[in-house]
Design an enzyme around this catalytic site. Structure first.
Site, PDB file in Angstrom:
ATOM      1  N   GLY A  16      -2.841   5.720   6.126  1.00  0.00           N
ATOM      2  CA  GLY A  16      -3.825   5.275   7.109  1.00  0.00           C
ATOM      3  C   GLY A  16      -3.965   3.764   7.113  1.00  0.00           C
ATOM      4  N   LYS A  17      -4.009   3.170   5.937  1.00  0.00           N
ATOM      5  CA  LYS A  17      -4.128   1.714   5.832  1.00  0.00           C
ATOM      6  C   LYS A  17      -2.872   1.035   6.386  1.00  0.00           C
ATOM      7  CE  LYS A  17      -6.310   0.244   2.267  1.00  0.00           C
ATOM      8  NZ  LYS A  17      -6.710  -0.172   0.893  1.00  0.00           N
ATOM      9  N   ASP A  45      -7.694  -4.687  -0.076  1.00  0.00           N
ATOM     10  CA  ASP A  45      -8.523  -3.862  -0.947  1.00  0.00           C
ATOM     11  C   ASP A  45      -9.865  -3.749  -0.256  1.00  0.00           C
ATOM     12  OD1 ASP A  45      -8.362  -2.435  -3.553  1.00  0.00           O
ATOM     13  OD2 ASP A  45     -10.230  -3.514  -3.896  1.00  0.00           O
ATOM     14  N   THR A  82       0.838  -1.193   0.000  1.00  0.00           N
ATOM     15  CA  THR A  82       0.000   0.000   0.000  1.00  0.00           C
ATOM     16  C   THR A  82       0.874   1.244   0.000  1.00  0.00           C
ATOM     17  OG1 THR A  82      -1.848   1.130   1.098  1.00  0.00           O
ATOM     18  CG2 THR A  82      -0.159   0.175   2.526  1.00  0.00           C
ATOM     19  N   HIS A 131     -14.113  -4.034   9.624  1.00  0.00           N
ATOM     20  CA  HIS A 131     -14.053  -5.011   8.539  1.00  0.00           C
ATOM     21  C   HIS A 131     -12.645  -5.557   8.365  1.00  0.00           C
ATOM     22  CE1 HIS A 131     -13.317  -0.942   7.270  1.00  0.00           C
ATOM     23  NE2 HIS A 131     -12.837  -1.296   6.101  1.00  0.00           N
ATOM     24  N   ASN A 174      -0.983   3.956   1.066  1.00  0.00           N
ATOM     25  CA  ASN A 174      -1.951   4.679   1.889  1.00  0.00           C
ATOM     26  C   ASN A 174      -1.475   4.672   3.341  1.00  0.00           C
ATOM     27  OD1 ASN A 174      -4.271   4.963   3.722  1.00  0.00           O
ATOM     28  ND2 ASN A 174      -5.522   5.003   1.872  1.00  0.00           N
TER      29      ASN A 174
END
Length: 213
Positions: free
Chosen positions: A17-18, A74, A13, A197, A15
């Site tokens: 935050g991820k 994802d 990633t 999730h 990202n």
């Protein structure tokens, strides 16, 4: 038979935050995590038609480029009244990384459809986690959390669409929920002991492929 994940792993990633969430989840297992962004890896084209396909594309690209196991997520927000949108295009709706604008777009589209009551604003977050090894082997795990979208957005924690998502049975959005509560896992309860999730998918991953340090 599932493979054990040990040593060093690439989080596929760019990202921030991820990446932060994945590092928090991996911390109890003694796995060293480095991101594709930190390694300067290019972002592969996400040409899949399902979350699992796009997670696989990213994980296999990172594993092939580094010779290390790679873990990819994802995920997206799927709103029932919008026929599942933004869904696979959750990040694309945030033009230039502007998730406030993306949330405003979700709200505009709901207003166009007269979706103003809680029962018309049902949604879920989904996460597909794929671990890929350099030899092409992969493992897939998925998690979902159901709830509704609210307006205006509430809270400044988390990232992405978190401030507008209210999970079922809670009175605070993901944007109002601290990381420990969102990602903390009650291992005696399995995936039912995880709120987000991503954490629910991670429970299955950990039980199959990780050993506590």
């Amino acid at each position: 038979m599932s493979r054990q994940l040990t040593g060093r792993v690439v989080i596929a990633t760019h990202n921030a935050g991820k990446l932060r969430e994945m590092r928090e989840l991996l911390a109890p297992f003694g796995v060293e995590a480095v991101s594709a962004g930190e390694l300067g890896l290019p972002v592969p084209a996400e040409t899949g038609h399902m979350f699992a396909e796009n997670a696989g594309i990213k994980a296999h690209a990172a594993a092939k480029a580094t010779g290390l196991p790679a873990l990819s997520d994802d995920s997206g927000l799927c709103v029932a009244a919008l026929d599942g949108a933004p869904g696979l295009f959750s990040a694309d709706w945030a033009v230039g990384g502007d998730f406030r604008g993306a949330m405003e777009r979700v709200e505009r589209e709901l207003q166009k459809r007269g979706a103003t009551t809680p029962e018309r604003r049902r949604a879920y977050f989904i996460s597909a986690l794929v671990i890929a090894w350099p030899d092409g082997h992969e493992e897939l795990f998925e998690g979902r959390v159901h709830g509704q979208v609210v307006w205006p957005p509430r809270g400044d924690r988390g990232f992405g669409y978190d401030p507008m998502f209210l999970p079922d049975g809670r009175d605070r959005t993901f944007g109002e929920t601290d990381a420990q509560e969102k990602h903390g896992i009650d291992w005696t309860a399995g995936r039912d002991g995880a709120l987000s999730h991503r954490a629910r998918a991670f429970v299955d991953l950990a039980q199959a492929c990780l050993t506590r340090a």
